[in-house]
Design a protein around this motif. Structure first.
Motif, short mmCIF file in Angstrom:
data_model
loop_
_atom_site.label_atom_id
_atom_site.label_comp_id
_atom_site.label_asym_id
_atom_site.label_seq_id
_atom_site.Cartn_x
_atom_site.Cartn_y
_atom_site.Cartn_z
N PHE A 22 24.69 1.07 57.24
CA PHE A 22 24.09 -0.26 57.15
C PHE A 22 22.57 -0.15 57.18
N GLY A 23 22.05 0.65 58.08
CA GLY A 23 20.61 0.85 58.18
C GLY A 23 20.02 1.48 56.92
N LEU A 24 20.71 2.49 56.40
CA LEU A 24 20.28 3.13 55.16
C LEU A 24 20.15 2.12 54.04
N ARG A 25 21.20 1.33 53.89
CA ARG A 25 21.22 0.36 52.79
C ARG A 25 20.11 -0.66 52.93
N GLN A 26 19.90 -1.13 54.18
CA GLN A 26 18.86 -2.14 54.40
C GLN A 26 17.50 -1.59 53.99
N LEU A 27 17.24 -0.36 54.39
CA LEU A 27 15.93 0.21 54.09
C LEU A 27 15.77 0.47 52.59
N MET A 28 16.80 1.03 51.97
CA MET A 28 16.70 1.32 50.54
C MET A 28 16.56 0.02 49.73
N GLU A 42 16.64 8.88 60.61
CA GLU A 42 16.25 8.16 61.83
C GLU A 42 16.97 6.80 61.87
N ILE A 43 16.80 6.04 60.80
CA ILE A 43 17.47 4.74 60.78
C ILE A 43 18.98 4.92 60.78
N ALA A 44 19.45 5.99 60.16
CA ALA A 44 20.90 6.23 60.13
C ALA A 44 21.44 6.54 61.51
N ASN A 45 20.67 7.21 62.34
CA ASN A 45 21.12 7.49 63.70
C ASN A 45 21.24 6.22 64.51
N VAL A 46 20.41 5.24 64.18
CA VAL A 46 20.46 3.98 64.91
C VAL A 46 21.52 3.05 64.32
N ALA A 47 21.53 2.95 62.99
CA ALA A 47 22.33 1.89 62.36
C ALA A 47 23.22 2.35 61.22
N GLY A 48 23.42 3.65 61.09
CA GLY A 48 24.39 4.17 60.13
C GLY A 48 24.11 3.78 58.69
#
Lengths: 574, 574
Positions: free
Chosen positions: A112-118, A104-110
């Motif tokens: 970068f989003g994955l890394r931020q969440l992890m 979900e976050i990857a669809n929005v922010a690729g």
């Protein structure tokens, strides 16, 4: 961990940090209950048996000690909770580890989003594992905020705690062996590839499995699940907010199959997490339906650990992580206490730690970018006397496709509230392209107003369902103004809302507050006539063009079985 | 493998290489038997079900199709067969993969030996997996031909097909968390660490498991095996040439434990491989003892694959390797045919391929280096009226320790044939140091002559048992003259021999020839009075100072429980 010190405790030569006494230990490795002490040191189980001592002793007074639960497949974004709040909510229910496909976050922010969440998950007393999203976007028939090609997938697989490749939703592409899919499988190496194969059977299923996926969480029917088990897939039995498959699939769990079955939630709302629970809710329901309690615990613990090769999780044994649950009734194993790495972190269903969201990167907080929009944007031209209508199927994320006569006003197709044929639209919101897909849906039941959301699988464009174009426009603009959220609007007035500022999909509020807002939104939707349970969850799946059969994206109506846009020329009157 | 082509076969769009029809397929994933066709392409299972076609069809006429067997723990050197001959022998019995701790060749020739053997295995139709030897030498109380420190272990773990760390025999060192052990565990990462914990229980077992080992093949007693299962170890049920544990341990396999149990051979002679079998022999015996046939097959296939994380092995499912066995009677699943990667390679118990040894590196062929030796080298000084005697326990590799009055002649302790107290010696043979350990053994039964061998666990020095020093010297010199081997000598005359030129531990002859020579050696030993079955196998374990309780190395008598040389001063008459 200091191994020599742990061994000294295990040998009984040194005191541990913690000693559980008078407990009944659920042994997931041998399917037994043992009455013995458990000594913990430095976050790990050091030993089991008598003759141990520790700085602190917990007298379980006959209570049960079980390993913490593991959620084998979830998209944590579906709770709308940022990761700290998510962890607090599920830990209260005994979930100590989640295998999350963060698509979900990857669809929005690729990436970068994955890394931020992890990264946000790292300091938490919670084990968040990543399945690198394999299908971002889920389909070329929609527009996402990011595209993860083979290189990006390989990069995601190199992240800490990346333990496999996320659900391979592009099953037609996998079955056909298309390079766009095959190229993403290679970097997974020997790690698990999650499948996603709703209704797949026979030769097509064989081909899909031969391509790589070794698990599946999309079975809704008994024979479907049986065939997937037989052909080599781990059977992930799903109980989400809208997807409930346990009752159908439970008969598949027997003495010869149980090691290959596990429990997953896929998508659960904050309200469900708070009120119903997480994996514990599935365990309880399975026991109520007749599954042996020890086996239910195994599906929720060691089986998930073995499926993903997570050593040190899923059992209470020397060297394992000291993530344990204390409960009083094994027939209803809701946690009285949860220990993470030997530390008491939830008690009586309440987290004993805080997890404020901290600083969120501005790029995640400004993700909604929509071109100018008016009620006219929702105009639906007439193509013939009939039009395809998406049919909502209660309790399923599958939809039907009905071809219906439609109401035409001034040369445009309009909602037909009498017959519960409403307008549905998906507005591209990542690039400000102005692209809008408009269609019709049956089964929602709204009599007035509109519901809009920036949480719409998987691309998370803005989806809106309504009885009239004015309220639909109003609802979408309210979502845009909040940089993401859920809203209910009627007669130009906002009835209820939930802000989702993080990527337009997650809140920064507490689980309680999100659940409360969600309840208010549901109330508002009901007051407008909504007849489905969880209208916003149902709405969120209407844009997912990899679940049959008819869906709507910013590019238009998608005929999922055909894997293409719906052919509207077939609606023309000859 | 060309995945798109495989998928075309799986979809039914293209013909496979091979189609098995009219078979009953043992499904190790669901514990069922299914009647369906299996199509194979490019060495892999492409699909199961009807409607497939292939260039060749095999009509199984109601026969069973099962996955090839996997041996979860073996030292292939114990067969004395070089790897090609070993593969031919076990493939005839349906073993398609072996997880081998090559610590025998490593004790003789270190990493060089490991590499040579693994390279020789590469072109074979056989899956040889390496457990990097963790204890070379097994103990500091013996002299090996090589020492593998942490760096060498890490290097071995980087070899192709290295899937874990070999049996951690230094259990006292592991339990105490000594750096010499801990430093070797780290490079294993998440891979399996094999245990070796004979008789270990309670706190010591907890500490050993906490240190890392997750499997054990040394259980000889029911409660011992039960405790190891409960504390988290895979139960490897061993049936070797001298170690037979199935009957004792089988009751531990039940509906709740079976996924964590598997079959292993540890050490099997060439004669046993030819006449009794390999993993198939254990499967048959287990079924005879009452185990369900499907479950027996699971222990021999998928359970081993899951224990070691060997994806693509252990089941007949899409994408798995097409290593399959055809048999006629599931209650006695000895293979009629064995297919490796879809190719018929053995039929009616005979290999259909040749595997000549090829060029063996000269360093491996010249490994025996012994200092000048005479009958006087076996002199055993008197330390008191009594002396510790190694007690052979039939059917076990454990030994006892008896303190006996001894026969003294001319101030030296001599063999006492009447009371079956014979002389035993271990001669260092790697460095030509002249070091010899001399002791006494009871239970062999020789009335005259001597038996000698350069195959003596784990350092593979030369071990000799005899009734007199002259024959002992003669026997050792005969071994040296052959650069390794087994010999039986009496009255200065060679009665029988087997040359083991490769590292002094393996033959270059066929399995049949090795078995024949072995039988002649056994006959010779019996003619000299030997009372144990498999006298050379028994002899080979008398030098292994990590199996309790009394053993002999080139450094002298070892008190295994104490982990030190036996304290002979305690024998002095005060």
């Amino acid at each position: 961990m200091n191994l020599p010190d742990l061994l000294a405790v295990a040998r009984g030569d040194a005191p541990g940090d913690l000693l559980f006494t008078n407990g009944r230990v659920v042994n997931t490795l041998t399917s037994e209950i043992e009455e013995l002490d458990v000594v913990v040191f430095d976050g790990h189980i050091a030993g089991l048996g008598s003759g141990y001592r520790a700085h602190r002793t917990i007298d379980l007074r006959g209570g049960y000690l079980l390993p913490g639960f593991i959620n084998g497949h979830t998209h944590i974004e579906s709770s709308h909770l940022w990761v700290g709040e998510y962890a607090r909510a599920v830990l209260a229910h005994g979930t100590v580890a989640a295998v999350s496909d963060l698509h979900e976050i990857a669809n929005v922010a690729g990436l970068f989003g994955l890394r931020q969440l992890m990264q946000a998950a790292e300091p938490l007393p919670f084990e968040l594992y990543l399945m690198a999203p394999s299908c971002v976007p889920a389909s070329p028939l929609e527009t996402a905020g990011a595209v993860l090609g083979p290189d990006e997938v390989a990069e995601a697989l190199r992240l800490d705690r990346a333990i496999g490749l996320g659900e391979l939703m592009d099953f037609p592409g996998a079955i056909d062996g298309l390079p766009r899919v095959i190229d993403k499988l290679r970097p997974a190496g020997d790690r698990l590839i999650d499948g996603h194969a709703p209704g797949l059977t026979g030769h097509a299923l064989n081909a899909y499995i031969a391509a790589g996926p070794q698990s599946d969480h999309e079975s809704t029917m008994l024979e479907e699940g049986r065939e997937k088990l037989r052909r080599g897939m781990y059977l992930m039995i799903r109980e989400g907010t809208t997807e409930k498959n346990l009752e159908q699939l439970l008969p598949l769990v027997d003495d010869g199959t149980w090691p290959r079955c596990l429990f997953v939630t896929d998508d659960r709302s904050a309200a469900d997490l708070l009120n119903d629970g997480d994996i514990d809710a599935i365990v309880c329901k399975a026991i109520t339906l007749g599954l042996d309690p020890i086996r239910a615990v195994q599906l929720a613990t060691i089986n998930a650990a073995r499926c993903f090769g997570l050593r040190g999780l899923g059992a209470i044994a020397p060297g394992y992580r000291a993530h344990v649950i204390v409960c009083d009734d094994l027939r209803r194993p809701q946690p009285r206490q949860v220990y993470f790495a030997g530390r008491l972190i939830t008690e009586g269903g309440r987290a004993l730690f805080e997890a404020p969201p901290g600083e969120i990167d501005a790029r995640l907080l400004n993700s909604v970018n929509v071109a100018a929009l008016t009620p006219d944007s929702f105009a639906l031209p007439v193509v013939g006397p009939r039009y395809p209508v998406i049919e909502v199927i209660p309790g399923q994320i599958l939809t039907g496709c009905r071809i219906e006569e439609v109401r035409v006003v001034n040369g445009r197709v309009e909602a037909d509230v009498e017959r519960d044929i409403l307008k549905l639209a998906v507005i591209e919101r990542h690039q400000g392209s102005g692209r809008i897909g408009v269609g019709l849906v049956h089964g929602f039941g709204l009599k007035r107003g509109a519901l809009a959301s920036s949480y719409a699988h998987d691309s998370h464009n803005i989806i809106v369902v309504g009885t009239n174009d004015d309220d639909m426009a109003e609802a979408v603009l309210a979502v845009v103004a909040r940089q993401g959220g859920l809203v209910a609007v009627a007669d130009g007035r906002l009835l209820a809302s939930l802000e989702l500022p993080v990527g337009g999909i997650m809140s920064l509020e507490s689980a309680e507050r999100v659940a409360e807002r969600g309840a208010a939104l549901n109330d508002a939707a009901r007051s407008l006539g909504a007849q489905v349970d969880e209208p916003f969850a149902v709405l969120s799946f209407l844009a997912l063009p990899v679940i049959p059969s008819l869906k709507l994206t910013d590019r238009g109506l998608v005929d999922v079985e055909r894997g293409d846009l719906f052919d509207l020329t077939a609606m023309r009157e000859d």
